[in-house]
Motif scaffolding. Structure first.
Motif, PDB file in Angstrom:
ATOM      1  N   GLY A 189     -24.528  21.882  -3.202  1.00 43.70           N
ATOM      2  CA  GLY A 189     -23.593  22.645  -2.367  1.00 43.70           C
ATOM      3  C   GLY A 189     -24.195  22.964  -1.007  1.00 43.70           C
ATOM      4  O   GLY A 189     -23.518  22.911   0.022  1.00 43.70           O
ATOM      5  N   GLN A 190     -25.492  23.295  -1.035  1.00 39.97           N
ATOM      6  CA  GLN A 190     -26.169  23.575   0.236  1.00 39.97           C
ATOM      7  C   GLN A 190     -26.271  22.308   1.080  1.00 39.97           C
ATOM      8  O   GLN A 190     -26.046  22.335   2.286  1.00 39.97           O
ATOM      9  N   LYS A 191     -26.584  21.187   0.432  1.00 42.50           N
ATOM     10  CA  LYS A 191     -26.655  19.915   1.166  1.00 42.50           C
ATOM     11  C   LYS A 191     -25.322  19.611   1.842  1.00 42.50           C
ATOM     12  O   LYS A 191     -25.265  19.183   2.990  1.00 42.50           O
ATOM     13  N   GLN A 192     -24.261  19.823   1.085  1.00 43.25           N
ATOM     14  CA  GLN A 192     -22.951  19.497   1.651  1.00 43.25           C
ATOM     15  C   GLN A 192     -22.596  20.423   2.803  1.00 43.25           C
ATOM     16  O   GLN A 192     -21.987  20.000   3.777  1.00 43.25           O
ATOM     17  N   ARG A 193     -23.009  21.692   2.698  1.00 43.69           N
ATOM     18  CA  ARG A 193     -22.748  22.598   3.825  1.00 43.69           C
ATOM     19  C   ARG A 193     -23.583  22.199   5.042  1.00 43.69           C
ATOM     20  O   ARG A 193     -23.125  22.316   6.185  1.00 43.69           O
ATOM     21  N   VAL A 194     -24.781  21.694   4.820  1.00 43.35           N
ATOM     22  CA  VAL A 194     -25.580  21.177   5.936  1.00 43.35           C
ATOM     23  C   VAL A 194     -24.879  19.958   6.536  1.00 43.35           C
ATOM     24  O   VAL A 194     -24.798  19.812   7.763  1.00 43.35           O
ATOM     25  N   ALA A 195     -24.343  19.102   5.669  1.00 45.60           N
ATOM     26  CA  ALA A 195     -23.645  17.906   6.170  1.00 45.60           C
ATOM     27  C   ALA A 195     -22.442  18.305   7.030  1.00 45.60           C
ATOM     28  O   ALA A 195     -22.161  17.675   8.057  1.00 45.60           O
ATOM     29  N   ILE A 196     -21.754  19.345   6.624  1.00 46.29           N
ATOM     30  CA  ILE A 196     -20.619  19.821   7.432  1.00 46.29           C
ATOM     31  C   ILE A 196     -21.121  20.365   8.773  1.00 46.29           C
ATOM     32  O   ILE A 196     -20.596  20.032   9.838  1.00 46.29           O
ATOM     33  N   ALA A 197     -22.170  21.176   8.710  1.00 44.02           N
ATOM     34  CA  ALA A 197     -22.735  21.729   9.956  1.00 44.02           C
ATOM     35  C   ALA A 197     -23.229  20.606  10.866  1.00 44.02           C
ATOM     36  O   ALA A 197     -23.061  20.665  12.087  1.00 44.02           O
ATOM     37  N   ARG A 198     -23.817  19.589  10.253  1.00 44.96           N
ATOM     38  CA  ARG A 198     -24.313  18.467  11.059  1.00 44.96           C
ATOM     39  C   ARG A 198     -23.158  17.754  11.769  1.00 44.96           C
ATOM     40  O   ARG A 198     -23.253  17.404  12.946  1.00 44.96           O
ATOM     41  N   ALA A 199     -22.064  17.551  11.058  1.00 46.58           N
ATOM     42  CA  ALA A 199     -20.901  16.924  11.694  1.00 46.58           C
ATOM     43  C   ALA A 199     -20.376  17.809  12.820  1.00 46.58           C
ATOM     44  O   ALA A 199     -20.022  17.327  13.896  1.00 46.58           O
ATOM     45  N   LEU A 200     -20.352  19.120  12.589  1.00 49.88           N
ATOM     46  CA  LEU A 200     -19.831  20.044  13.604  1.00 49.88           C
ATOM     47  C   LEU A 200     -20.741  20.118  14.830  1.00 49.88           C
ATOM     48  O   LEU A 200     -20.275  20.427  15.930  1.00 49.88           O
ATOM     49  N   ALA A 201     -22.017  19.825  14.647  1.00 47.96           N
ATOM     50  CA  ALA A 201     -22.958  19.889  15.766  1.00 47.96           C
ATOM     51  C   ALA A 201     -22.604  18.877  16.858  1.00 47.96           C
ATOM     52  O   ALA A 201     -22.990  19.039  18.009  1.00 47.96           O
ATOM     53  N   MET A 202     -21.848  17.858  16.487  1.00 49.34           N
ATOM     54  CA  MET A 202     -21.399  16.866  17.474  1.00 49.34           C
ATOM     55  C   MET A 202     -20.128  17.316  18.183  1.00 49.34           C
ATOM     56  O   MET A 202     -19.575  16.593  19.005  1.00 49.34           O
ATOM     57  N   ASN A 203     -19.674  18.528  17.838  1.00 57.07           N
ATOM     58  CA  ASN A 203     -18.507  19.099  18.507  1.00 57.07           C
ATOM     59  C   ASN A 203     -17.240  18.250  18.358  1.00 57.07           C
ATOM     60  O   ASN A 203     -16.568  17.952  19.346  1.00 57.07           O
ATOM     61  N   PRO A 204     -16.902  17.854  17.155  1.00 53.75           N
ATOM     62  CA  PRO A 204     -15.748  16.969  16.974  1.00 53.75           C
ATOM     63  C   PRO A 204     -14.430  17.715  17.178  1.00 53.75           C
ATOM     64  O   PRO A 204     -14.371  18.939  17.036  1.00 53.75           O
ATOM     65  N   ASP A 205     -13.403  16.957  17.507  1.00 48.21           N
ATOM     66  CA  ASP A 205     -12.056  17.529  17.600  1.00 48.21           C
ATOM     67  C   ASP A 205     -11.333  17.420  16.267  1.00 48.21           C
ATOM     68  O   ASP A 205     -10.317  18.070  16.042  1.00 48.21           O
TER      69      ASP A 205
END
Ligand code: ADP
Ligand code: MG
Length: 252
Positions: free
Chosen positions: A152-168
């Protein structure tokens, strides 16, 4: 203008027709849940949207920019490679398998792409990455390696990582399917929070409660087609298509 506009998407692998004319328009801030049996083409459709797969026929526009256009007679033209990359960068994707870089710490996982792909400066991205880690509840995991995290923590990191690119736009492909049941809640909570902040999202999911509560629109796919779509209350409460009913009877 739609955030995503896909028209009549066809895709086949060898002889197997996987997408048979899928059309979907997504508006800003919409949360779309895609449900359907395994093998119905859900992942392939998501992967076509950000050109992890190419399409055989159809048109895809992202925020008004043409990614792929159909010239008829089975000929699809993609935008030039640099343009494709620029367009697809506006979509963050989260997979069932978290795909974190095992040799990088949590923070390094978040800042890697912004630095190498976007050319952001360390001073600019580190505070932002820390904010995102705080947001997904993992500020204290900043300097640990992924192997030390729960699923669960890995997946939340994966979400944060995707968001770090500032996606729309965020695309989620069964983000909780690889998790132990007790860990899905924390990931769904993060996604729910994103939805409340009006992130435009497409979520392929088996979590029917999530689809019902968080999505603005539910799409039921079967056998490469959109069989039925509508408001969650309609799809779950009174689906009109026999195939939708049969599927929901099995999973609910
Ligand atoms: P879903 O995500 O709904 O389970 P997929 O999009 O993963 O469905 O797969 C749809 C069909 O396409 C399946 O029959 C799958 O085996 C096939 N498929 C997916 N990717 C490939 C590929 N790269 N090569 C060949 N067949 C594929
Ligand atoms: Mg899939």
């Amino acid at each position: 203008m739609n955030m995503i506009k896909a028209v009549s998407i066809y895709k086949q692998f060898n002889q197997l027709e996987v997408l048979k004319g899928i059309s979907l328009a997504v508006d800003k801030g919409e949360v779309i849940a895609i449900i359907g049996p395994s093998g119905s083409g859900k992942s392939t459709f998501l992967r076509c949207l950000n050109r992890l797969e190419t399409i055989d026929r159809g048109t895809i526009e992202i925020e008004g920019d043409v990614l792929a256009t159909d010239h008829g007679e089975g000929k699809v033209n993609y935008a030039a490679e640099t343009e494709v990359r620029k367009i697809c960068r506006r979509m963050g994707m989260v997979f069932q398998q978290f795909n974190l870089f095992p040799h990088l710490t949590v923070l390094e996982n978040l800042i890697e792409a912004p630095i190498t792909v976007k050319g952001m400066r360390q001073e600019a991205i580190v505070p932002k990455a820390e904010d995102l880690l705080r947001k997904v509840g993992l500020a204290e995991k900043r300097d640990v390696y992924p192997s030390r995290l729960s699923g669960g923590q890995k997946q939340r990191v994966a979400i944060a990582r995707a968001l770090a690119m500032n996606p729309d736009i965020m695309l989620f492909d069964e983000p909780t399917s690889a998790l132990d049941p007790e860990l899905t809640g924390e990931v769904l909570k993060t996604m729910r929070q994103l939805a409340e902040e009006h992130m435009t999202m497409i979520v392929v999911t088996h979590e029917m409660a999530f689809a019902r509560e968080v999505a603005n629109r539910v799409i039921f796919m079967d056998n490469g087609e959109i069989v039925e779509e509508g408001l969650p209350a309609t799809i779950f409460g009174s689906p009109s298509q026999p195939r939708t009913k049969a599927f929901l009877n099995k999973v609910l």
